[in-house]
Design an enzyme around this catalytic site. Sequence first.
Site, short mmCIF file in Angstrom:
data_model
loop_
_atom_site.label_atom_id
_atom_site.label_comp_id
_atom_site.label_asym_id
_atom_site.label_seq_id
_atom_site.Cartn_x
_atom_site.Cartn_y
_atom_site.Cartn_z
N LEU A 143 0.89 -1.15 0.00
CA LEU A 143 0.00 0.00 0.00
C LEU A 143 0.93 1.20 0.00
O LEU A 143 1.86 1.26 0.81
CB LEU A 143 -0.90 0.02 1.25
N ASP A 144 0.71 2.16 -0.89
CA ASP A 144 1.67 3.25 -1.00
C ASP A 144 1.58 4.21 0.19
O ASP A 144 0.73 4.07 1.07
CB ASP A 144 1.54 3.98 -2.34
N TYR A 145 2.48 5.16 0.20
CA TYR A 145 2.67 6.09 1.31
C TYR A 145 1.37 6.78 1.73
O TYR A 145 1.09 6.93 2.93
CB TYR A 145 3.71 7.14 0.90
N SER A 170 -1.72 5.74 1.15
CA SER A 170 -2.85 4.82 1.30
C SER A 170 -2.86 4.21 2.70
O SER A 170 -1.87 4.22 3.42
CB SER A 170 -2.78 3.70 0.25
N ARG A 208 0.12 1.12 -8.01
CA ARG A 208 -0.77 2.29 -8.00
C ARG A 208 -1.90 2.15 -9.02
O ARG A 208 -2.28 3.09 -9.72
CB ARG A 208 0.04 3.57 -8.25
#
Length: 282
Positions: A114-116, A118, A211
């Site tokens: 999960l990106d920064y 999220s 993403r």
Amino acid sequence: MSREIQSEENKVRLNKFISHNSRFSRREADELIKAGKVSIDGKVIGDLATKVGFKTIVKVNGRTVKVDYSRPSTVIVYNKLKGEIVSKNDPQGRTVIYDTIGKKYSHFIPVGRLDYASEGLLLLTDDPSIATALMTSDLERVYKIKIEGSVTPAMISGMDNGITLDDATAGAWDNTKITDMEFKRFLGYQIQTNTPKYSKLKVAISEGKNRELRRFFAHFGAKVVDLKRVSFGGINLNNLPSGKVRFLERNEYDNLRKFMKDQTKVNRKKDKEDDDLFYDEY
């Protein structure tokens, strides 16, 4: 999302591998290693810090240690906070998930990313085979998202039918190396609010590409301002507080065990088909 099975991040300590897949404890495994009774791919190993992947051929006293899929592994559910990196460390000094969940889980492997910006459900496991199987699966992933602007007919068509983009860099990081992307049709979606300023959706997809949802909506000119994963493969976040961890419940472990057994059957069938093809060519 890396799919390299034997990457450093997807390996476990040799004593952990042996204890998880044999009758030996970790301490006994250490003694066997020090006694020169453990080999990896035919080479005797004496370093206790050695790490292996689940496809590595490990032998103890000349006998191959087989990966035991029926034996329960540890899987945890973490409710990831915004502003955390899913990594062991960050060159920029930002908070990583292991700062929050603690050192006792430092050897756990995240199932995907999960990106920064999220938040939400992130699975972690001490079993590389489970991590790889889940990451590369088509199991349902459910997200709650908030986008700028309204949900358009073009977006709905894309969710219903899928799209392929030669240029999928909108919504990606500036330095991305992934420029094109295929988006499969969504498994489902619910438009919860739809206004000219902001809209909220609950969507279900079967992939975990880099993403993916941010790129999808950016293609239609909509920025994703909030993204939270609430479910992965039937494992739900429920009321787990942000920044907290829980273990899988019995029924979740049962479902996971069945999934892994099914994956083993699929892999064996594929290996046989590959072997048959190789034989036919000669």
